[in-house]
Write a protein that holds these residues in place. Structure first.
Motif, PDB file in Angstrom:
ATOM      1  N   VAL A  12       0.842  -1.198   0.000  1.00 38.55           N
ATOM      2  CA  VAL A  12       0.000   0.000   0.000  1.00 38.55           C
ATOM      3  C   VAL A  12       0.885   1.260   0.000  1.00 38.55           C
ATOM      4  O   VAL A  12       0.562   2.262  -0.624  1.00 38.55           O
ATOM      5  N   HIS A  13       2.012   1.157   0.720  1.00 35.30           N
ATOM      6  CA  HIS A  13       2.961   2.278   0.804  1.00 35.30           C
ATOM      7  C   HIS A  13       4.353   1.726   0.509  1.00 35.30           C
ATOM      8  O   HIS A  13       5.109   1.418   1.440  1.00 35.30           O
ATOM      9  N   PRO A  14       4.706   1.584  -0.771  1.00 31.84           N
ATOM     10  CA  PRO A  14       5.956   0.876  -1.136  1.00 31.84           C
ATOM     11  C   PRO A  14       7.230   1.487  -0.560  1.00 31.84           C
ATOM     12  O   PRO A  14       8.272   0.833  -0.571  1.00 31.84           O
ATOM     13  N   LYS A  15       7.152   2.713  -0.033  1.00 26.46           N
ATOM     14  CA  LYS A  15       8.352   3.285   0.591  1.00 26.46           C
ATOM     15  C   LYS A  15       8.623   2.656   1.953  1.00 26.46           C
ATOM     16  O   LYS A  15       9.706   2.825   2.510  1.00 26.46           O
ATOM     17  N   MET A  16       7.634   1.964   2.492  1.00 28.06           N
ATOM     18  CA  MET A  16       7.830   1.277   3.778  1.00 28.06           C
ATOM     19  C   MET A  16       8.535  -0.050   3.512  1.00 28.06           C
ATOM     20  O   MET A  16       7.957  -0.940   2.895  1.00 28.06           O
TER      21      MET A  16
END
Ligand SMILES: [Cu+2]
Length: 124
Positions: free
Chosen positions: A111-115
């Motif tokens: 959902v938040h690929p930077k995580m």
């Protein structure tokens, strides 16, 4: 005179407290040793759009549990599909895998690929 008696009592009380602490400490260690069943669970908390700890070192065969403490849904997805991916985790929902072969496993939240996070699996 009065002060010296009071101080003696204080010392005695402190001594009692510290010996109580010591005895509960050794009791805790004994208890820990008795429940060595090889199924240690390693916790990763998802909070404020971060995996904590960012890098987790475990032994092969141990369990790893992620818990989402954010209000947002998050997922746990292996970058190289080395372990099953989670579904969207709601608040306080958990996802558990068992660490497989030794190696370095990177994962992210779809959902938040930077995580991103990393699991280092050592030989058991
Ligand atoms: Cu996320």
């Amino acid at each position: 005179m009065y002060t010296s008696v009071t101080r003696n009592q204080t010392v005695r009380i402190l001594f009692t407290i510290s010996s109580l602490c010591l005895s509960s400490l050794s009791f805790g260690q004994a208890e820990k040793g008795a429940s060595a069943d090889n199924t240690k669970t390693n916790q990763i908390v998802i909070k404020d759009f971060h995996f904590d700890p960012q890098v987790l070192t475990v032994k092969s065969g141990e369990k790893i549990t992620w818990t989402n403490r954010d209000e947002e849904p998050h997922t746990v997805v292996s970058v190289e599909k080395q372990f099953k991916k989670s579904g969207p985790l709601d608040t306080d929902q958990e996802f558990t895998i068992t660490a497989g072969a030794p190696g370095t496993y990177t994962y992210y939240c779809s959902v938040h690929p930077k995580m991103t996070g990393t699991i280092v699996v050592k030989k058991s």
